[in-house]
Scaffold this motif. Structure first.
Motif, PDB file in Angstrom:
ATOM      1  N   LYS A 107     -18.390 -64.684 -10.554  1.00 33.65           N
ATOM      2  CA  LYS A 107     -18.091 -63.475  -9.787  1.00 33.65           C
ATOM      3  C   LYS A 107     -18.844 -62.303 -10.391  1.00 33.65           C
ATOM      4  CE  LYS A 107     -13.831 -62.671 -12.441  1.00 33.65           C
ATOM      5  NZ  LYS A 107     -12.366 -62.452 -12.361  1.00 33.65           N
ATOM      6  N   TYR A 108     -18.975 -61.256  -9.612  1.00 25.72           N
ATOM      7  CA  TYR A 108     -19.660 -60.071 -10.109  1.00 25.72           C
ATOM      8  C   TYR A 108     -19.171 -58.844  -9.353  1.00 25.72           C
ATOM      9  CZ  TYR A 108     -22.584 -60.298  -5.910  1.00 25.72           C
ATOM     10  OH  TYR A 108     -23.024 -60.317  -4.615  1.00 25.72           O
ATOM     11  N   SER A 109     -19.377 -57.695  -9.977  1.00 26.58           N
ATOM     12  CA  SER A 109     -19.058 -56.416  -9.344  1.00 26.58           C
ATOM     13  C   SER A 109     -20.327 -55.577  -9.356  1.00 26.58           C
ATOM     14  CB  SER A 109     -17.937 -55.711 -10.112  1.00 26.58           C
ATOM     15  OG  SER A 109     -18.389 -55.308 -11.395  1.00 26.58           O
ATOM     16  N   SER A 110     -20.199 -54.311  -9.065  1.00 24.17           N
ATOM     17  CA  SER A 110     -21.376 -53.442  -9.046  1.00 24.17           C
ATOM     18  C   SER A 110     -21.907 -53.165 -10.446  1.00 24.17           C
ATOM     19  CB  SER A 110     -21.047 -52.118  -8.354  1.00 24.17           C
ATOM     20  OG  SER A 110     -19.984 -51.458  -9.030  1.00 24.17           O
ATOM     21  N   THR A 111     -21.119 -53.479 -11.487  1.00 24.63           N
ATOM     22  CA  THR A 111     -21.546 -53.151 -12.854  1.00 24.63           C
ATOM     23  C   THR A 111     -21.514 -54.318 -13.834  1.00 24.63           C
ATOM     24  OG1 THR A 111     -19.283 -52.468 -13.404  1.00 24.63           O
ATOM     25  CG2 THR A 111     -20.812 -50.743 -12.626  1.00 24.63           C
ATOM     26  N   LYS A 112     -20.912 -55.446 -13.464  1.00 22.47           N
ATOM     27  CA  LYS A 112     -20.827 -56.559 -14.411  1.00 22.47           C
ATOM     28  C   LYS A 112     -20.714 -57.893 -13.676  1.00 22.47           C
ATOM     29  CE  LYS A 112     -15.864 -55.680 -14.997  1.00 22.47           C
ATOM     30  NZ  LYS A 112     -14.799 -55.369 -15.982  1.00 22.47           N
ATOM     31  N   TYR A 113     -20.886 -58.979 -14.434  1.00 21.98           N
ATOM     32  CA  TYR A 113     -20.819 -60.318 -13.848  1.00 21.98           C
ATOM     33  C   TYR A 113     -20.348 -61.310 -14.905  1.00 21.98           C
ATOM     34  CZ  TYR A 113     -25.469 -60.196 -15.987  1.00 21.98           C
ATOM     35  OH  TYR A 113     -26.514 -60.011 -16.854  1.00 21.98           O
ATOM     36  N   LEU A 114     -19.903 -62.481 -14.434  1.00 16.88           N
ATOM     37  CA  LEU A 114     -19.394 -63.528 -15.316  1.00 16.88           C
ATOM     38  C   LEU A 114     -20.159 -64.817 -15.048  1.00 16.88           C
ATOM     39  CD1 LEU A 114     -17.225 -64.414 -17.386  1.00 16.88           C
ATOM     40  CD2 LEU A 114     -15.760 -65.026 -15.437  1.00 16.88           C
ATOM     41  N   TYR A 115     -20.776 -65.367 -16.108  1.00 18.61           N
ATOM     42  CA  TYR A 115     -21.562 -66.590 -15.962  1.00 18.61           C
ATOM     43  C   TYR A 115     -20.683 -67.789 -15.632  1.00 18.61           C
ATOM     44  CZ  TYR A 115     -25.410 -64.165 -18.345  1.00 18.61           C
ATOM     45  OH  TYR A 115     -26.397 -63.289 -18.694  1.00 18.61           O
ATOM     46  N   ASP A 140     -26.960 -66.158  -7.434  1.00 20.49           N
ATOM     47  CA  ASP A 140     -25.539 -66.317  -7.134  1.00 20.49           C
ATOM     48  C   ASP A 140     -24.962 -67.622  -7.652  1.00 20.49           C
ATOM     49  OD1 ASP A 140     -27.141 -67.604  -5.090  1.00 20.49           O
ATOM     50  OD2 ASP A 140     -25.272 -67.929  -4.001  1.00 20.49           O
ATOM     51  N   VAL A 182     -23.447 -67.368 -11.420  1.00 21.12           N
ATOM     52  CA  VAL A 182     -22.291 -66.540 -11.778  1.00 21.12           C
ATOM     53  C   VAL A 182     -21.063 -66.950 -10.971  1.00 21.12           C
ATOM     54  CG1 VAL A 182     -23.733 -64.580 -12.429  1.00 21.12           C
ATOM     55  CG2 VAL A 182     -22.857 -64.742 -10.089  1.00 21.12           C
ATOM     56  N   LYS A 206     -25.195 -72.093 -15.108  1.00 24.95           N
ATOM     57  CA  LYS A 206     -25.547 -70.840 -15.768  1.00 24.95           C
ATOM     58  C   LYS A 206     -27.060 -70.680 -15.894  1.00 24.95           C
ATOM     59  CE  LYS A 206     -25.337 -68.716 -20.362  1.00 24.95           C
ATOM     60  NZ  LYS A 206     -24.862 -68.867 -21.752  1.00 24.95           N
TER      61      LYS A 206
END
Length: 387
Positions: free
Chosen positions: A245-253, A240, A243, A259
C-alpha cells in the motif's frame, strides 16, 4: 531416448550455438501460443483469469527454485541476464570509494563487466581487477589479496562464454563468506547444463537467462537473491506490484520476491517456460551433463588430429561446460563461421582477449550425426573455405 528428444525441436539447420541461444522445444512454442490465445479470449484483466495466471507463474518459480536449490520466494524474474546484473548492481548500497572485485575485463563477458564499470564512472566506486590464466581462472590468493575493508562484493562468471571454463565458485564463495562480502555469480552459461546448488555455492545472487541452456524464450531471465540480502536491500525500480500500500508521502514494500520485481508482467513467456523446465526435469540435469560431455568429447577427439587446429580452454571434461573453442591455422575465423553457416552448420565466432576463435556449443538434443557432420566437413571440405 535422445533420438525422441530431437523430435521436440523443429530445426532445419545443424545448430551448434546453444551457448548463444537455444531453440525452443515445440511444447514451449505451443504454450506461448496457447497463453496469448486464452489471454485474448477471456480478457487480459479478468479477475478469475488473472488469479489463474499468477498461480501458474508461482509454479514456474517453484520449478526454478528446485533447479537452483533455493526457496521459491528467492527467484526474481527479469527480461534477461543483462537486466538482472544491472538491477543487482544498482540495488547494492554502494558509495564512492567502495570496492568490487572482478575478473580481468578482457576475459569477462561484457554484460557482467560493463554494469560495474558504469558504477565506477558514475558513483566513484573502485573495481579491483584480478588477473586470470590462459583458461580464465583467477588465483584464489590473488582474489584474497584484492579484498580490503572497503570491498563490498565479489563478482564472477560461473562458466566462461568463450572457453567454457567452469570457475571454482564453491571455493570462491567460501572465501567471500569468510571476508563478509557479497558473492555475485553470472550463471548464464550453467543453469540447464550443469548440476548446481546456490546453497552449496554459498552465493548471494545467481543470475540466469531463459534463452540459453534451459531452452526457454528470448526476453526472459532472472536471478536468485538470498532472502536475507533481499530483505536488506532496496529495489532499483518500483511499481505497484512491489508495494502493499502507499499514500501520497510513503509506501510499504511487499515481501520477496515481489519487492524486487517492480512491474514485471511478461507472464506469457514465464508460463511457457514451464514446458522447457519440464523437459529438463524429465531428462535429469545429471543425464544432460553427461550427454553434453559425450558430444563435446566426440568432437574434440575427432578434430585433435586435424592439421593446424588449436583448442582453447581446459581439456578436462569436468572443468568445462559443453563449449569447445578452436582456431585452424591459415583460416580466418569469421570466414570459417560464415562458410559453415552457408553449408547449414551454425557455430559462433567469439573473442578471446584480442583473438577471434570458433565456438561450438552442442546441447542434449543435438545428435552424434550432427557432430560428425561438422567433423566430416572440416576434415574433407576445409580447403573449400579459402578457395
Amino acid at each position: 531416448m535422445w533420438e525422441k528428444v530431437r523430435e521436440e525441436f523443429i530445426l532445419t539447420k545443424n545448430y551448434l550455438n546453444n551457448a548463444a541461444y537455444t531453440p525452443l522445444p515445440l511444447r514451449t512454442i505451443e504454450a506461448i501460443r496457447d497463453f496469448f490465445y486464452e489471454y485474448s479470449k477471456y480478457g487480459p484483466d479478468s479477475d478469475n483469469y488473472y488469479s489463474e495466471i499468477l498461480d501458474k507463474v508461482n509454479k514456474v518459480r517453484k520449478d526454478l527454485s528446485s533447479l537452483l536449490d533455493c526457496e521459491d520466494k528467492e527467484v526474481i524474474f527479469t527480461e534477461g541476464a543483462t537486466q538482472s546484473i544491472n538491477f543487482i548492481a544498482h540495488m547494492l548500497p554502494l558509495k564512492k570509494g567502495d570496492e568490487i572485485v572482478v575478473r580481468d575485463s578482457l576475459q569477462e563477458h561484457p554484460s557482467n563487466y560493463l554494469p560495474w564499470l558504469h558504477l565506477e564512472k558514475v558513483k566513484g566506486i573502485k573495481l579491483k581487477r584480478v588477473k586470470v590464466d590462459k583458461y580464465g581462472y583467477p588465483d584464489l590468493q590473488d582474489i584474497e589479496k584484492a579484498i580490503t575493508f572497503k570491498t563490498k562484493a565479489l563478482v564472477i562468471t560461473h562458466a566462461l562464454y568463450n572457453l567454457g571454463s567452469i570457475m571454482p565458485v564453491k571455493e570462491i564463495g567460501k572465501l567471500a563468506k569468510e571476508k563478509g562480502i557479497l558473492f555475485i555469480i553470472d550463471g548464464a552459461q550453467t543453469l540447464g547444463c550443469l548440476p548446481l546448488s546456490v546453497k552449496d555455492i554459498n552465493c548471494d545472487f545467481f543470475i540466469f537467462t531463459a534463452s540459453k541452456w534451459i531452452c526457454g524464450p528470448l526476453g526472459l531471465g532472472g536471478f536468485y537473491c538470498n532472502k536475507k540480502v533481499g530483505e536488506e536491500i532496496l529495489p532499483f525500480c518500483l511499481g505497484d506490484m512491489a508495494v502493499i500500500k502507499y499514500s501520497s508521502t510513503k509506501y510499504l514494500y511487499r515481501d520477496m520476491p515481489f519487492k524486487l520485481q517492480e512491474g514485471f508482467r511478461n507472464w506469457g513467456l514465464v508460463i511457457a517456460l514451464r514446458e522447457s523446465l519440464n523437459l529438463i526435469k524429465s531428462l535429469g540435469i545429471n543425464n544432460i551433463r553427461e550427454r553434453n560431455k559425450k558430444l563435446v568429447k566426440l568432437l574434440r577427439e575427432e578434430l585433435k588430429g586435424l592439421k593446424g587446429i588449436k583448442f582453447y580452454g581446459p581439456e578436462e571434461e569436468e572443468k568445462r561446460v559443453s563449449i569447445l573453442s578452436f582456431t585452424i591455422k591459415g583460416l580466418d575465423t569469421e570466414n570459417l563461421v560464415k562458410y559453415l553457416f552457408n553449408k547449414g552448420i551454425v557455430v559462433a565466432k567469439r573473442r578471446l582477449f584480442r583473438k577471434s576463435i570458433v565456438r561450438v556449443s552442442p546441447h542434449f538434443y543435438n545428435s552424434e550425426e550432427e557432430i560428425k557432420s561438422l567433423i566430416k566437413f572440416l576434415k574433407e571440405n576445409g580447403k573449400g573455405i579459402w578457395q
